[in-house]
Scaffold this active site. Sequence first.
Site, PDB file in Angstrom:
ATOM      1  N   GLU A 157       0.840  -1.203   0.000  1.00  0.00           N
ATOM      2  CA  GLU A 157       0.000   0.000   0.000  1.00  0.00           C
ATOM      3  C   GLU A 157       0.873   1.250   0.000  1.00  0.00           C
ATOM      4  O   GLU A 157       0.365   2.363   0.076  1.00  0.00           O
ATOM      5  CB  GLU A 157      -0.920  -0.010   1.228  1.00  0.00           C
ATOM      6  N   ASN A 241      -0.275  -7.625  -4.068  1.00  0.00           N
ATOM      7  CA  ASN A 241      -0.947  -6.797  -5.059  1.00  0.00           C
ATOM      8  C   ASN A 241       0.013  -5.799  -5.705  1.00  0.00           C
ATOM      9  O   ASN A 241       0.977  -5.371  -5.088  1.00  0.00           O
ATOM     10  CB  ASN A 241      -2.094  -6.026  -4.400  1.00  0.00           C
ATOM     11  N   ASP A 283      -6.952  -5.152  -5.437  1.00  0.00           N
ATOM     12  CA  ASP A 283      -6.068  -5.449  -4.305  1.00  0.00           C
ATOM     13  C   ASP A 283      -6.117  -6.927  -3.928  1.00  0.00           C
ATOM     14  O   ASP A 283      -6.129  -7.285  -2.756  1.00  0.00           O
ATOM     15  CB  ASP A 283      -6.406  -4.591  -3.071  1.00  0.00           C
TER      16      ASP A 283
END
Lengths: 556, 177
Positions: A157, A241, A283
Amino acid sequence: MPAKNYASTRFSELTEINEGNVKNLQVAFTFSTGVNKGQEAAPLVVGNTMYIVTPFPNIVYALDLSKPGAPMKWKYEPNPEPAAQGVACCDVVNRGAAFADGRIFFNTLDGHTIALDATSGQPIWNAHIGNINIGETITMAPLVVKGKVLVGNSGGEMGVRGWVKALDAGDGHVVWTAYNTGPDKDVLIGPDFKPHYDMDKGKDLGVTTWPPEAWKIGGGNMWGWISYDPDLNLIFHGTGNPGPWNPDLRPGDNKWTSGIFARDPDTGAAKWFYQWSPHDLHDYDGINEQVLLDMNWQGKPRKVLVRPERNGYLYVLDRATGEVLSAKPYGPVNSSKGVDLKTGRLTENPDKLTGTGKVVRDICPTASGLKDWQPSAFSPRTGLLYIPHNNLCMDEEGVEVNYIAGTPYVGMNVRMIPGPGGNRGAFTAWDIAAEKPAWSLKENFPVWSGAVVTAGDVVFYGTMEGWFKAVSAKTGDLLWQFKTSSGIIGQPITYRGPDGHQYVAILSGVGGWAGAIVSGDLDPRDATAALGFVNAMKDLKNATTAGGTLYVFRLP
Amino acid sequence: MRPFVLPLLLASLALAACQREERDTRPQSAFGSGEQPTPVTTLEPGGQRPSPTDNKAASFEANAFHLSEGKRLFGWFNCSGCHANGGGGMGPALMDEKWIYGSSMESIHATIRDGRPNGMPSFRDKIPDDQIWELAAFVRSLSGNAPSSAAPSRNDDMMAHPSENRMPDAATLGKSP
């Protein structure tokens, strides 16, 4: 190791506790970890000692199981940098330690791998391999294979480039590093690399399937589970991801993210790769556990790898070649329409494509997947895989995002909602050979804990309200439950104590991504809090509070 | 009602609306100005001393332009990546009534500029000082600490929560009139 064995079955041969007597289980002892954050770790029992790693600040405790009440033998405080808490995406969790050759190996949130003497708790080496200033943290449990400690980074992230490193168990030096994006030489792709599907063949795909330079900040982190097959001499690990979540910023298949590698543990050389979610839109990290089984598959003995994947499919792969034998949804999936077994490619649902400035509603499963990191268990006695998982859907809207090193690189507004039926979690027993569920239990909250199954045909798992449950491995009937002090998101284990009797242990303490609303005291009025998870968990603050306690059970 | 009251009322309303637009149209572009020390606690041995104030605080606080700029920058500088749209995530919630490092404009400005030890990064050399003030003003509006006449009234993106100008007024919340 947290997964019991290299095949990651989480199956225990112990039979003292069985379907008939499990209802008599009672507390043997408890222990407060002193840290009220998400307890995702598996306690580790070696000989007469139990080892526990806490969430940040990653304290390691050794408890003496040979004495009444299991008093502390030693504790070790690594004192990680407090600033690391600011770059950990989803609570400051740790998924456990590993043991080999008299040493305990564990990772700290601020990017260290540490080896301790298992007897004394004295540090032997401390390798600094992650940099929090680019958003790198380490939350996974290491795996020790052939004298090497295997570790991967978190930070999908934050635009962190994913890698797996092998550290020498003796002195901690880095033996090899395999990146999950970038040129073949960085990914350790060489002449031995033979992927099964054409979509994974070609030179430097880790560069050419990205816009220029985007692979450098493209994610593909490895914060989940590694399995090892000594016969094939292969390790298997997933990749996370791609970053950012907003797919418009990274046209292409984004190799080698959201997939799985088979590698030679000695050199790190890649043997094959398969991509669960090419050009991931939602994701769908590919880092879940891989359960290695030798089984008859449609009449032929096969060495298979079973993976309940975040994108909603229960994959069965030939683990020697990476060929997909089966991919069936084990819960509600509408983000894709199945897996083409000829090309290996996931068929995206055109109605659920995300992008900048577009709100797409009711995408199932969510970013957290039909199942996230929480590991399943397999019993050879029933042939069933016991899968703790989620039942959630989401709305997504891609937004513009700037890359600033060390800050989030997501570019997606998300809000999650309960999935079909309204139960946000489920515990499903999946018949691998029949490719369908045997039974499934509904849970109000996502089942964010792992599972363990025993030869006594009992399966243990926990709920986010704090119930620790034992159900029949054959039928799913509830046999026993105990309400712990906080929600459970940990990994249950069972072991034979020094007194010869069977024990069951679980860490209670809510948190993780699903429980961040409680452990991080988030505000439920914002639907997008905790990357949208809070919207589905608005009532969790009324169901449980933060905690951090070990519970150990035995028969009277 | 006498006939001239209504125009008077309208005129006064118009004036009040002007206030929310008053601002310096040539902002400083410098980094790291506003070096005043800002205490992190109200506990001060020997008796509490008045907190240093910055005159920037008042000029940014109730200004519609600065608040709306703050809202835009909150996304651009990835504040929203950690704090979501105020509910928090990797970082704490900003729309609740809990303040770890102080709720004043000066404290929030210092938090953004210098960072805080448990994970808040320092944006000292990344964000021009006036934009830090705009962010600070917007952060206060998330919890109803900005006049509803000036706080942003809409989202350009997915409605994550009611707009900032509809948040309950923090100054009067929970108090009897």
